[in-house]
Design an enzyme around this catalytic site. Sequence first.
Site, mmCIF file in Angstrom:
data_model
loop_
_atom_site.group_PDB
_atom_site.id
_atom_site.type_symbol
_atom_site.label_atom_id
_atom_site.label_comp_id
_atom_site.label_asym_id
_atom_site.label_seq_id
_atom_site.Cartn_x
_atom_site.Cartn_y
_atom_site.Cartn_z
ATOM 1 C CE LYS A 261 2.563 -47.365 24.569
ATOM 2 N NZ LYS A 261 1.761 -46.730 25.510
ATOM 3 C CD GLU B 243 -8.001 -58.868 18.537
ATOM 4 O OE1 GLU B 243 -9.119 -58.502 18.127
ATOM 5 O OE2 GLU B 243 -7.656 -60.051 18.605
ATOM 6 C CB CYS C 111 -12.994 -52.284 18.829
ATOM 7 S SG CYS C 111 -13.058 -53.719 19.874
ATOM 8 C CD GLU D 159 -12.960 -47.530 15.690
ATOM 9 O OE1 GLU D 159 -11.799 -47.109 15.583
ATOM 10 O OE2 GLU D 159 -13.252 -48.628 16.187
HETATM 11 P P1 NAD Z 1 -4.029 -46.051 19.514
HETATM 12 O O1 NAD Z 1 -3.731 -46.858 18.325
HETATM 13 O O2 NAD Z 1 -3.858 -44.591 19.483
HETATM 14 O O3 NAD Z 1 -3.122 -46.552 20.731
HETATM 15 C C1 NAD Z 1 -3.065 -47.913 21.110
HETATM 16 C C2 NAD Z 1 -1.722 -48.169 21.767
HETATM 17 O O4 NAD Z 1 -0.684 -48.016 20.782
HETATM 18 C C3 NAD Z 1 -1.379 -47.204 22.893
HETATM 19 O O5 NAD Z 1 -0.727 -47.899 23.923
HETATM 20 C C4 NAD Z 1 -0.424 -46.236 22.202
HETATM 21 O O6 NAD Z 1 0.475 -45.610 23.087
HETATM 22 C C5 NAD Z 1 0.325 -47.164 21.273
HETATM 23 N N1 NAD Z 1 0.983 -46.483 20.154
HETATM 24 C C6 NAD Z 1 0.686 -45.280 19.602
HETATM 25 N N2 NAD Z 1 1.548 -44.993 18.602
HETATM 26 C C7 NAD Z 1 2.393 -46.047 18.520
HETATM 27 C C8 NAD Z 1 3.506 -46.347 17.676
HETATM 28 N N3 NAD Z 1 3.899 -45.503 16.735
HETATM 29 N N4 NAD Z 1 4.134 -47.530 17.847
HETATM 30 C C9 NAD Z 1 3.743 -48.399 18.789
HETATM 31 N N5 NAD Z 1 2.708 -48.166 19.642
HETATM 32 C C10 NAD Z 1 2.049 -46.995 19.498
HETATM 33 O O7 NAD Z 1 -5.507 -46.458 19.948
HETATM 34 P P2 NAD Z 1 -6.371 -45.893 21.150
HETATM 35 O O8 NAD Z 1 -6.831 -44.518 20.797
HETATM 36 O O9 NAD Z 1 -5.684 -46.105 22.450
HETATM 37 O O10 NAD Z 1 -7.617 -46.899 21.134
HETATM 38 C C11 NAD Z 1 -8.695 -46.742 20.282
HETATM 39 C C12 NAD Z 1 -8.594 -47.643 19.082
HETATM 40 O O11 NAD Z 1 -8.416 -48.984 19.489
HETATM 41 C C13 NAD Z 1 -9.851 -47.649 18.249
HETATM 42 O O12 NAD Z 1 -9.542 -47.595 16.875
HETATM 43 C C14 NAD Z 1 -10.485 -48.987 18.573
HETATM 44 O O13 NAD Z 1 -11.337 -49.508 17.618
HETATM 45 C C15 NAD Z 1 -9.305 -49.835 18.783
HETATM 46 N N6 NAD Z 1 -9.676 -50.996 19.597
HETATM 47 C C16 NAD Z 1 -9.719 -52.241 19.018
HETATM 48 C C17 NAD Z 1 -10.129 -53.330 19.767
HETATM 49 C C18 NAD Z 1 -10.196 -54.699 19.181
HETATM 50 O O14 NAD Z 1 -10.238 -55.662 19.925
HETATM 51 N N7 NAD Z 1 -10.207 -54.842 17.876
HETATM 52 C C19 NAD Z 1 -10.465 -53.168 21.079
HETATM 53 C C20 NAD Z 1 -10.405 -51.911 21.624
HETATM 54 C C21 NAD Z 1 -9.996 -50.815 20.880
#
Ligand code: NAD
Length: 474
Positions: A171, A246, A283, A381
């Site tokens: 997803k 992650e 990230c 962040e």
């Molecule tokens: P997000 O958590 O909003 O979304 C990530 C994914 O989770 C999306 O596909 C979203 O649709 C899904 N999601 C949202 N609500 C959900 C729920 N209730 N249940 C299940 N899935 C759900 O994050 P984002 O805004 O897309 O990305 C940015 C974040 O990701 C930042 O905090 C960043 O640090 C983190 N990030 C971490 C890494 C790493 O490797 N540690 C890498 C890239 C980004």
Amino acid sequence: MHVVTFDLYVDGAWTASASTERVEVLNPATEERIGDVPAGSPADVDVAVSAARRALEGWAATDPGERAKIVFRLADELERRQDELTDIVVAEVGTPRRTARWAQVGLGIVDLREAAAAAADFPWEEPLRNSLIVREPVGVVGAITPWNYPLHQITAKIGAAFAAGCTVVVKASEVAPLTAQALAGAIDAIGLPPGVFNLVNGYGPIVGEALAVHPDVDMVSFTGSNAVGKRILELAAGTVKRVSLELGGKSAAVLLDDLSDEEFAKAVPHTVRACYMNGGQSCNAQTRMLVPRDRLGAAEELAKAAAEAYVPGDPTADTTKLGPMVTGAQRDKILNYVRTGLEEGAKLVTGSSEAPAGPGFFVAPTVLSDVAPTATVAQEEIFGPVLSIIPFDGEEEALAIANGTIYGIAGAVWSADPARARRVARRMRATQIEVNGGRFNGAAPFGGFKQSGHGREGGAFGLEEFVEIKSLQL
Ligand code: NAD
């Protein structure tokens, strides 16, 4: 550019979603609609998980060498499609084109090759006294990914999962799902057995949650925000799923007090680059630059010059270094952080808390200085091009500040003495530490200490996440 998309990719074919609702995708540089994908439903998840479950036994029984060959084949296919994929990433994320080619698409290719290479040397079976230790795929994996590296975040998971013998339901982020659709097209072209890869796009609280609670999903591999990571842990508890997370970061670059002026003048722009990569939407962005107090002025001057070279502009141009932020909401959140930083006493070295004139979700490259280690901008962040310079007095204080957040994903140390740099790097509570500007290594483990998550991606470390270990007593 208008990307016409199909619906779900399930069981080796494009399939209609049970939902008629669509998710619109915008180009963040122009604010124009560039495509749409289905807002998938729990019924779509059921269909995809069933396909993955049916495919599991056959795929798990395939020789690991064969599976690795297929993963290499996918890497080659992505390389053939590198220009097309780059255009899509630029259009939906706003990453400047040159960066997108190597850091977005190139990294995706590296992920796959490292996973396939690791599978060749992996100890699938090994004797231990009178036992045979056997490593088997964990099963059906739900992979939930963010928008900031929309190809790499998926390939980091599927390369390892496929190599391990798992089947996957992905997803992708609803903010940038078109790259995932294009990836499914590449997977379709290489002839992966049906059901090994499935893609259900849609909103997190619907599709993501359906995956996290699904009784037939054995593991959820999640990359995204801390808030959603915690929600996934809760949801997955119901079926005691394996979860790898992650999450976010607030990484520190520590510039120690023994650097010559020349070395200091190299470390500062390097840190600005490591902070502003992909518009600061990484990230592992080095968002805190820790400098000896008596060098604060010099750090500000160098950082200002380096930052101002990041003129916000059209991400399709090869000369652009800073594109738009991915959404208007993301831009507003970043500007709010800059405002908060100034209210809490930081000095504005360059940049602004106001958005440049539109269209496009742009933010000026920003440097804040004399930031208190406990300030909001030093703790949370921001996910934008905002660097906080923090002065320190002595190595111990630098380490305390570097380790003084809830995060622990990455970091950097600079010292004239390589042994000292290593010693300080070892004491940093984070996973990937650059020592004197050391290069990225795709086979090295990537992931989080503390609330940056658990689990590792990359090479053999990523592969380990997707295996169960058992023993036969002989
Ligand atoms: P997000 O958590 O909003 O979304 C990530 C994914 O989770 C999306 O596909 C979203 O649709 C899904 N999601 C949202 N609500 C959900 C729920 N209730 N249940 C299940 N899935 C759900 O994050 P984002 O805004 O897309 O990305 C940015 C974040 O990701 C930042 O905090 C960043 O640090 C983190 N990030 C971490 C890494 C790493 O490797 N540690 C890498 C890239 C980004």
